[in-house]
Scaffold this active site. Sequence first.
Site, short mmCIF file in Angstrom:
data_model
loop_
_atom_site.label_atom_id
_atom_site.label_comp_id
_atom_site.label_asym_id
_atom_site.label_seq_id
_atom_site.Cartn_x
_atom_site.Cartn_y
_atom_site.Cartn_z
N HIS A 105 -19.29 -6.80 -6.24
CA HIS A 105 -17.85 -6.58 -6.08
C HIS A 105 -17.29 -6.28 -7.47
O HIS A 105 -17.76 -6.84 -8.46
CB HIS A 105 -17.11 -7.84 -5.60
CG HIS A 105 -17.54 -8.38 -4.28
ND1 HIS A 105 -18.63 -9.17 -4.12
CD2 HIS A 105 -16.97 -8.26 -3.06
CE1 HIS A 105 -18.74 -9.51 -2.85
NE2 HIS A 105 -17.75 -8.98 -2.18
N GLU A 236 -18.50 -3.28 6.96
CA GLU A 236 -19.33 -4.44 7.30
C GLU A 236 -18.61 -5.31 8.33
O GLU A 236 -17.63 -5.97 7.99
CB GLU A 236 -19.62 -5.24 6.02
CG GLU A 236 -20.51 -6.44 6.25
CD GLU A 236 -20.86 -7.15 4.95
OE1 GLU A 236 -21.06 -6.48 3.91
OE2 GLU A 236 -20.92 -8.40 4.97
N GLU A 272 -24.64 -7.26 8.85
CA GLU A 272 -25.12 -8.55 8.32
C GLU A 272 -25.45 -9.46 9.51
O GLU A 272 -24.54 -9.91 10.21
CB GLU A 272 -24.05 -9.18 7.43
CG GLU A 272 -24.47 -10.54 6.90
CD GLU A 272 -23.57 -11.04 5.78
OE1 GLU A 272 -23.17 -10.25 4.92
OE2 GLU A 272 -23.28 -12.25 5.78
N HIS A 275 -23.41 -12.44 10.39
CA HIS A 275 -22.13 -12.15 11.05
C HIS A 275 -22.36 -11.87 12.53
O HIS A 275 -21.56 -12.26 13.38
CB HIS A 275 -21.45 -10.95 10.41
CG HIS A 275 -21.11 -11.14 8.96
ND1 HIS A 275 -20.65 -10.12 8.15
CD2 HIS A 275 -21.17 -12.24 8.16
CE1 HIS A 275 -20.43 -10.58 6.93
NE2 HIS A 275 -20.76 -11.86 6.91
N ASP A 300 -27.15 -6.20 5.30
CA ASP A 300 -27.04 -7.36 4.42
C ASP A 300 -28.00 -8.41 4.96
O ASP A 300 -27.65 -9.21 5.84
CB ASP A 300 -25.59 -7.90 4.41
CG ASP A 300 -24.79 -7.33 3.25
OD1 ASP A 300 -25.32 -6.45 2.55
OD2 ASP A 300 -23.65 -7.77 3.05
N ASP A 311 -20.77 -18.90 7.99
CA ASP A 311 -21.56 -17.89 7.31
C ASP A 311 -22.33 -18.56 6.18
O ASP A 311 -21.86 -18.61 5.04
CB ASP A 311 -20.55 -16.83 6.77
CG ASP A 311 -21.20 -15.55 6.33
OD1 ASP A 311 -22.42 -15.40 6.49
OD2 ASP A 311 -20.48 -14.68 5.82
N ASP A 313 -25.18 -17.69 4.84
CA ASP A 313 -25.85 -16.75 3.93
C ASP A 313 -27.18 -17.27 3.40
O ASP A 313 -27.40 -17.35 2.18
CB ASP A 313 -24.92 -16.42 2.74
CG ASP A 313 -23.71 -15.59 3.15
OD1 ASP A 313 -23.84 -14.77 4.08
OD2 ASP A 313 -22.65 -15.76 2.54
N ASP A 343 -27.70 -10.44 0.77
CA ASP A 343 -26.41 -11.12 0.68
C ASP A 343 -26.67 -12.57 1.09
O ASP A 343 -26.31 -13.02 2.18
CB ASP A 343 -25.41 -10.44 1.63
CG ASP A 343 -24.01 -11.02 1.49
OD1 ASP A 343 -23.83 -11.96 0.71
OD2 ASP A 343 -23.10 -10.53 2.19
C1 XLS Z 1 -18.86 -12.01 3.50
C2 XLS Z 1 -19.50 -10.72 3.32
C3 XLS Z 1 -19.42 -10.21 1.89
C4 XLS Z 1 -19.65 -8.73 1.86
C5 XLS Z 1 -19.18 -8.07 0.63
O1 XLS Z 1 -19.06 -12.71 4.45
O2 XLS Z 1 -20.81 -10.79 3.75
O3 XLS Z 1 -20.31 -10.90 1.09
O4 XLS Z 1 -20.99 -8.42 2.04
O5 XLS Z 1 -17.84 -8.30 0.40
NI NI Z 2 -22.24 -9.26 3.48
NI NI Z 3 -21.24 -12.58 5.02
#
Ligand code: XLS
Ligand code: NI
Ligand code: NI
Length: 440
Positions: A105, A236, A272, A275, A300, A311, A313, A343
């Site tokens: 970012h 996304e 992703e 998500h 992602d 989330d 991750d 991610d």
């Molecule tokens: C958040 C998103 C973020 C995006 C980029 O949940 O996954 O990380 O990939 O802003």
């Molecule tokens: Ni993401």
């Molecule tokens: Ni995310």
Amino acid sequence: MAAHEEFFAGIPKIQYVPDAGPGDVMCFKHYNPTEVLMGRTMEDWLRFSVCYWHSFCGTGADPFGFPTLLQRVWNEGTPMEAAKKRLRAAFEFFTKLGVKFYTFHDRDMSPEGATLEESNKNLDEITDLALQLQTQTGVKVLWVTCNLFAHPRYMNGAATNPDCHVLAYAGAQVKKGLDVAKKLGAENFVFWGGREGFHSILNTDVAAELKHMAGFFKMAARYKEKIGLKCQFLIEPKPKEPCRHQYDYDAMSVIGFLKHHGLERDFKLNIEPNHTTLAGHSYEHDIVVASAFGMLGSVDSNTGSPDLGWDTDQFPMDIRNTTLVMKTIVEQGGLQPGGLNFDAKVRRESTDLEDLFIAHIGAMDAFARGLRNAVHIIEDGLITGMVKERYSSFSHGLGQKVEDGSATLEEMEAFIKENGEPKVTSGKQEKYESIFNHYI
Ligand code: XLS
Ligand code: NI
Ligand code: NI
């Protein structure tokens, strides 16, 4: 070049050691970048990317606790000093890991200033260094994105904010983001609608917000054209968090939005799976849906804990999931210019510096195995053949007319009068599952 501090001292370049034992986690046992599968190298199929925000800005702090990842010395110093150290640490990491792409970012690459001009100046200074490190190492930007969700000004959204003044700020930030994408040769540009959504329908004009968001994307597409930026735009999807309802709910919602506003030629999707599962779908669902529409641009690659329900991750380590994802990717002929972007963040309890390597290596190996399995499934052709056979009634006669859109209801009626009741055909789900397991 002046010698710089080594951040991962004692960790050499990670090697491919196929016969390494189960306890050897600092080498690849499956990821062999130069090995060719179905006419393409593993490296090319997988296009791995390290994400900047989790791996280099994350501190392990969560809403209930303070930072735990105290060995991240690159976070020390003034914000600009830390930004430079972090960049050097990141490039050392990419090089030792052997990953050719990274994502970031604007605001995790360099600190936000008191004014837009100051933020842009910071970004110019730090991206000068990024460009220099890219040239030295050959590591490239998979995608850039603008953080349009963290600053308080964006608390009611960016492109969907009820106040045009805020939307304008977001526009100015994206303009700079696109300039940075051009400067660094980014292959894609991502829009994740962090706060594009709502908490209460009572204070929200949904139709107006969606129209403004479409207008915002059109401005971005025009500016991209104007500056001759060649990268792919990606949206996304995410169903919730931070907003109770996010407009980019899932792949199908985003595809509908893009097509409704005539934006489908300018955008693809960055899916992703964490998500996707939050939207109540299976892990691979949106990868498959996006690909079915020719809209799967990048992934992602992470995973969640559906039992926790947010989330999380986490690094993707499940071979079944990676196999399904890679099957879709190979079937569509690859992801380029997209890739598999991690991610993902190490758990806040995974406090050793080497855990950052172990996590990425494990996930890369999980995807390498997924790729091998997928290639095996596709080359054998057993499942593909069974699916083809299942739909074979559409290859001739009335089925073919349905397929090409020329059939009528009168023809349906005539067909049934002549042929009567269809016979029931087993869906054979367990047979498919059993065959799939053979390849895992
Ligand atoms: C958040 C998103 C973020 C995006 C980029 O949940 O996954 O990380 O990939 O802003
Ligand atoms: Ni993401
Ligand atoms: Ni995310």
